[in-house]
Design a protein around this motif. Structure first.
Motif, PDB file in Angstrom:
ATOM      1  N   LEU A  79     -31.653 -32.565  34.277  1.00  0.00           N
ATOM      2  CA  LEU A  79     -31.298 -31.743  33.113  1.00  0.00           C
ATOM      3  C   LEU A  79     -32.400 -31.785  32.069  1.00  0.00           C
ATOM      4  N   THR A  80     -33.068 -32.913  31.961  1.00  0.00           N
ATOM      5  CA  THR A  80     -34.124 -33.059  30.960  1.00  0.00           C
ATOM      6  C   THR A  80     -35.364 -32.262  31.341  1.00  0.00           C
ATOM      7  N   ARG A  81     -35.478 -31.883  32.612  1.00  0.00           N
ATOM      8  CA  ARG A  81     -36.640 -31.104  33.053  1.00  0.00           C
ATOM      9  C   ARG A  81     -36.524 -29.647  32.612  1.00  0.00           C
ATOM     10  N   VAL A  82     -35.317 -29.233  32.238  1.00  0.00           N
ATOM     11  CA  VAL A  82     -35.120 -27.862  31.754  1.00  0.00           C
ATOM     12  C   VAL A  82     -35.556 -27.817  30.294  1.00  0.00           C
ATOM     13  N   ASN A  83     -34.791 -28.433  29.424  1.00  0.00           N
ATOM     14  CA  ASN A  83     -35.179 -28.638  28.025  1.00  0.00           C
ATOM     15  C   ASN A  83     -34.133 -29.521  27.360  1.00  0.00           C
ATOM     16  N   LYS A  84     -34.458 -30.008  26.184  1.00  0.00           N
ATOM     17  CA  LYS A  84     -33.585 -30.945  25.487  1.00  0.00           C
ATOM     18  C   LYS A  84     -32.248 -30.294  25.128  1.00  0.00           C
ATOM     19  N   GLU A  85     -32.279 -29.031  24.722  1.00  0.00           N
ATOM     20  CA  GLU A  85     -31.043 -28.346  24.352  1.00  0.00           C
ATOM     21  C   GLU A  85     -30.090 -28.253  25.534  1.00  0.00           C
ATOM     22  N   HIS A  86     -30.624 -27.890  26.687  1.00  0.00           N
ATOM     23  CA  HIS A  86     -29.788 -27.772  27.884  1.00  0.00           C
ATOM     24  C   HIS A  86     -29.210 -29.125  28.272  1.00  0.00           C
ATOM     25  N   PHE A  87     -30.009 -30.172  28.133  1.00  0.00           N
ATOM     26  CA  PHE A  87     -29.523 -31.517  28.426  1.00  0.00           C
ATOM     27  C   PHE A  87     -28.300 -31.833  27.582  1.00  0.00           C
ATOM     28  N   TYR A  88     -28.389 -31.599  26.277  1.00  0.00           N
ATOM     29  CA  TYR A  88     -27.276 -31.921  25.388  1.00  0.00           C
ATOM     30  C   TYR A  88     -26.091 -30.981  25.593  1.00  0.00           C
ATOM     31  N   GLN A  89     -26.351 -29.728  25.912  1.00  0.00           N
ATOM     32  CA  GLN A  89     -25.263 -28.793  26.200  1.00  0.00           C
ATOM     33  C   GLN A  89     -24.422 -29.289  27.369  1.00  0.00           C
ATOM     34  N   THR A  90     -25.117 -29.662  28.437  1.00  0.00           N
ATOM     35  CA  THR A  90     -24.414 -30.082  29.643  1.00  0.00           C
ATOM     36  C   THR A  90     -23.762 -31.439  29.458  1.00  0.00           C
ATOM     37  N   LEU A  91     -24.473 -32.366  28.831  1.00  0.00           N
ATOM     38  CA  LEU A  91     -23.920 -33.705  28.687  1.00  0.00           C
ATOM     39  C   LEU A  91     -22.734 -33.724  27.733  1.00  0.00           C
ATOM     40  N   PHE A  92     -22.761 -32.905  26.699  1.00  0.00           N
ATOM     41  CA  PHE A  92     -21.580 -32.837  25.821  1.00  0.00           C
ATOM     42  C   PHE A  92     -20.374 -32.341  26.606  1.00  0.00           C
ATOM     43  N   ALA A  93     -20.594 -31.359  27.479  1.00  0.00           N
ATOM     44  CA  ALA A  93     -19.494 -30.854  28.302  1.00  0.00           C
ATOM     45  C   ALA A  93     -18.920 -31.967  29.168  1.00  0.00           C
ATOM     46  N   VAL A  94     -19.790 -32.833  29.676  1.00  0.00           N
ATOM     47  CA  VAL A  94     -19.340 -33.964  30.483  1.00  0.00           C
ATOM     48  C   VAL A  94     -18.507 -34.920  29.629  1.00  0.00           C
ATOM     49  N   TYR A  95     -19.005 -35.262  28.443  1.00  0.00           N
ATOM     50  CA  TYR A  95     -18.253 -36.121  27.527  1.00  0.00           C
ATOM     51  C   TYR A  95     -16.884 -35.503  27.212  1.00  0.00           C
ATOM     52  N   LEU A  96     -16.886 -34.212  26.916  1.00  0.00           N
ATOM     53  CA  LEU A  96     -15.642 -33.521  26.582  1.00  0.00           C
ATOM     54  C   LEU A  96     -14.655 -33.590  27.741  1.00  0.00           C
ATOM     55  N   SER A  97     -15.160 -33.424  28.958  1.00  0.00           N
ATOM     56  CA  SER A  97     -14.280 -33.481  30.130  1.00  0.00           C
ATOM     57  C   SER A  97     -13.650 -34.860  30.283  1.00  0.00           C
ATOM     58  N   TYR A  98     -14.397 -35.913  29.947  1.00  0.00           N
ATOM     59  CA  TYR A  98     -13.841 -37.267  30.046  1.00  0.00           C
ATOM     60  C   TYR A  98     -12.701 -37.461  29.047  1.00  0.00           C
ATOM     61  N   VAL A  99     -12.870 -36.934  27.843  1.00  0.00           N
ATOM     62  CA  VAL A  99     -11.830 -37.058  26.822  1.00  0.00           C
ATOM     63  C   VAL A  99     -10.569 -36.322  27.279  1.00  0.00           C
ATOM     64  N   ILE A 100     -10.765 -35.123  27.826  1.00  0.00           N
ATOM     65  CA  ILE A 100      -9.617 -34.349  28.326  1.00  0.00           C
ATOM     66  C   ILE A 100      -8.949 -35.077  29.489  1.00  0.00           C
ATOM     67  N   CYS A 101      -9.757 -35.664  30.367  1.00  0.00           N
ATOM     68  CA  CYS A 101      -9.202 -36.434  31.485  1.00  0.00           C
ATOM     69  C   CYS A 101      -8.355 -37.590  30.981  1.00  0.00           C
ATOM     70  N   ALA A 102      -8.828 -38.286  29.943  1.00  0.00           N
ATOM     71  CA  ALA A 102      -8.066 -39.420  29.396  1.00  0.00           C
ATOM     72  C   ALA A 102      -6.689 -38.972  28.934  1.00  0.00           C
ATOM     73  N   ILE A 103      -6.646 -37.828  28.260  1.00  0.00           N
ATOM     74  CA  ILE A 103      -5.370 -37.311  27.768  1.00  0.00           C
ATOM     75  C   ILE A 103      -4.441 -36.978  28.931  1.00  0.00           C
ATOM     76  N   ILE A 104      -4.983 -36.303  29.942  1.00  0.00           N
ATOM     77  CA  ILE A 104      -4.161 -35.915  31.098  1.00  0.00           C
ATOM     78  C   ILE A 104      -3.718 -37.145  31.889  1.00  0.00           C
ATOM     79  N   PHE A 105      -4.638 -38.089  32.100  1.00  0.00           N
ATOM     80  CA  PHE A 105      -4.285 -39.292  32.868  1.00  0.00           C
ATOM     81  C   PHE A 105      -3.114 -40.035  32.233  1.00  0.00           C
ATOM     82  N   ILE A 106      -3.109 -40.107  30.897  1.00  0.00           N
ATOM     83  CA  ILE A 106      -2.055 -40.839  30.196  1.00  0.00           C
ATOM     84  C   ILE A 106      -0.769 -40.019  30.114  1.00  0.00           C
ATOM     85  N   ALA A 107      -0.915 -38.714  29.884  1.00  0.00           N
ATOM     86  CA  ALA A 107       0.269 -37.857  29.751  1.00  0.00           C
ATOM     87  C   ALA A 107       0.923 -37.562  31.090  1.00  0.00           C
TER      88      ALA A 107
END
Length: 230
Positions: A79-107
């Motif tokens: 991801l870093t070979r594309v550019n810094k913005e793309h790296f953060y775009q994709t990695l934030f999406a990954v972080y967001l998915s983990y938070v959503i997973c936590a909510i679903i796993f518990i609920a």
């Protein structure tokens, strides 16, 4: 020392990406293992269907299921070979998915019934090790499927990444998804949920600009730790 670090670690992974990537691993582990503390003793739903029961066990796919961690590491660095913005775009999406997973796993606690693996092939041995190390919980949505799909999303259509590797990433992500089914680690709805979660989170991150505060936060962390000076 600075030049040494640049010529060793820096050749493979830019220093600005190291802490966000470590944070991703820590968050994923915390969500997957930590959420189990909140669902102990609660009723776990089993979404097994007749289709799932008809899927055979193919134990050698356990090598793909287990080996996908290397695929994740390589593609997240790419991801870093594309550019810094793309790296953060994709990695934030990954972080967001983990938070959503936590909510679903518990609920919505989930489980399944795994088959008994009796063979002695390498695939059988690895599959038994997976079963021993990973309890049948937190199945929906599948983090294995979502992260593998993120690995494809991250390189998809990027001119900085060779076309051949983009195709490889798609094929390998699909193989990982299949592996979750034929090892009986997950069922069909878990895989669909994982793919959908990845696409939705990436859309929100990229097209709604939700990643920008995330990027600024880690840029401040890197500055404090002088990672941006290496």
């Amino acid at each position: 020392m600075k030049n040494f670090l640049k010529n060793t670690i820096g050749r493979f992974c830019p220093f600005y990406a190291i802490i966000p990537l470590i944070g991703s691993f820590v968050l994923e582990t915390t969500v997957y293992e930590g959420s189990k503390l909140f669902i102990q003793g609660r009723y776990h739903y089993d979404f097994t269907t007749e289709f799932d029961r008809s899927v055979p066990v193919i134990s050698w796919f356990s090598l793909i299921y287990f080996g996908c961690y290397l695929f994740w590491v390589v593609n997240f660095i790419l991801l870093t070979r594309v550019n810094k913005e793309h790296f953060y775009q994709t990695l934030f999406a990954v972080y967001l998915s983990y938070v959503i997973c936590a909510i679903i796993f518990i609920a919505l606690p989930t489980t399944n019934i795994r088959p008994e693996v009796k063979g002695n092939s390498i695939g059988d041995v690895v599959l038994r090790l997976i079963y021993l190390s990973d309890t049948p919980e937190n199945l929906f949505p599948s983090i294995h499927c979502s992260v593998s799909w993120f690995c494809y999303i991250g390189v998809r259509g990027k001119k900085e990444i060779p076309k051949a590797y983009q195709v490889f990433s798609l094929v390998f992500a699909i193989l990982v998804i299949i592996s979750t089914q034929v090892t009986k680690q997950h069922y069909f709805i878990d895989a669909i949920g994982g793919i959908a979660l990845a696409e939705i989170c990436y859309w929100f991150s990229k097209y709604r600009g939700l990643y920008k505060p995330f990027q600024r936060f880690f840029e401040k962390v890197n500055h404090r730790l002088r990672m941006d000076r290496i």
